[in-house]
Design a protein around this motif. Structure first.
Motif, short mmCIF file in Angstrom:
data_model
loop_
_atom_site.label_atom_id
_atom_site.label_comp_id
_atom_site.label_asym_id
_atom_site.label_seq_id
_atom_site.Cartn_x
_atom_site.Cartn_y
_atom_site.Cartn_z
N ASN A 174 1.13 -1.55 -0.12
CA ASN A 174 -0.19 -0.17 -0.15
C ASN A 174 0.94 1.43 -0.05
O ASN A 174 1.84 1.08 0.64
N LYS A 175 0.63 2.07 -0.96
CA LYS A 175 1.92 2.94 -1.50
C LYS A 175 3.74 2.57 -1.61
O LYS A 175 3.66 1.68 -1.99
N LYS A 176 4.05 2.75 0.12
CA LYS A 176 5.24 2.20 0.03
C LYS A 176 5.48 1.58 0.70
O LYS A 176 6.85 0.76 1.09
#
Length: 281
Positions: A174-176
């Protein structure tokens, strides 16, 4: 070292807002009764290594140690509680499982004031994992996820069903950041008509929040049968279409919100495309 799980009712505040005091008490009593019944069934097993306690709408479970058997016991009891609460009480649970130091210390005090102290980073980590992402399931710490993989690869493992547990464990980004999820709502579980109807009804009541799409997304992952995947979407559309309100439009519209997993969006678009082409033929 111990394994610690923190479980919480999804949307508890919103649920209570719709109830008077008596209804709220009955709701919590049903929630607690189901947990009690599950524990009764597990405590009949030899050397059951999990203890716990209920605090309002939350449940804290912890193992006696960090052995393979302790982790199996904890995962099995967590999954059973989550599924039974869903089937019996229409309750969806989110949670987290972490590994580390943990202690519950009894403390003496006033006669009419009970208290106990919880000490340990594993409890704090499990608590933080519960709501880390918009999904209905049990978020795992990296250490717990790695233990699942390691135990499955042990040739001398006492348990033969690690592959089944591993199939429910998902690594996702999730994202980074990278996260690990133990899903108790699987595709086979959802394909039971009663379970799917209950899921759609709860999603409708919540105006199809991202949590529900992401739960569907993870249920589809690691599933090889395209027939089962298609069957799920056909059934969902049918259930949503049969409802009296405009929930089909809401279901389609919210499916493409920013917080919904890309996997779900891609597969849903693929399903829509095939449905349109089938109609043209």
């Amino acid at each position: 070292m111990k394994y610690v799980a923190f479980l919480d009712i999804l949307g508890f505040k919103n649920i209570l807002d719709k109830m008077d005091q008596k209804a709220a008490q009955n709701f919590i009593m049903r929630f607690s009764k189901t947990i009690f019944q599950v524990f009764q069934s597990f405590e009949k097993k030899k050397a059951f290594k999990v203890k716990g306690y209920i605090v309002s709408d939350s449940l804290v479970l912890y193992s006696e140690d960090s052995s393979e058997k302790a982790l199996v016991n904890l995962i099995e009891v967590v999954e059973t509680i989550c599924r039974d609460e869903y089937i019996q009480n229409n309750i969806l649970i989110r949670g987290g499982i972490a590994k580390g130091d943990f202690a519950r210390i009894k403390a003496s005090g006033l006669i009419n004031l009970e208290k106990a102290l919880i000490v340990g980073k594993s409890y704090v980590k499990a608590y933080q994992l519960e709501g880390v992402n918009k999904v209905i399931g049990i978020n795992l710490s990296k250490e717990v996820y790695q233990d699942i993989l390691d135990y499955e690869n042990q040739l001398d493992s006492e348990f033969s069903h690690w592959s089944q547990i591993k199939s429910k464990a998902i690594m996702y980004k999730n994202k980074k950041d990278t996260y690990y999820l133990l899903k108790y709502i699987t595709l086979d579980f959802l394909l039971d008509d009663n379970n799917l109807s209950r899921f759609v009804n709860l999603a409708n009541q919540s105006n199809w929040l991202e949590h529900y799409y992401n739960t569907l997304s993870f249920a589809l992952q690691k599933e090889r049968s395209s027939k089962k995947k298609k069957k799920l979407f056909v059934k969902i559309v049918q259930i949503v279409s049969d409802s009296k309100d405009n929930s089909l439009e809401l279901f389609i519209e919210n499916a493409f919100k920013d917080g919904v997993e890309k996997y779900f969006k891609a597969y849903f678009l693929k399903h829509i495309g095939k449905s349109l082409l089938g109609g043209i033929k």
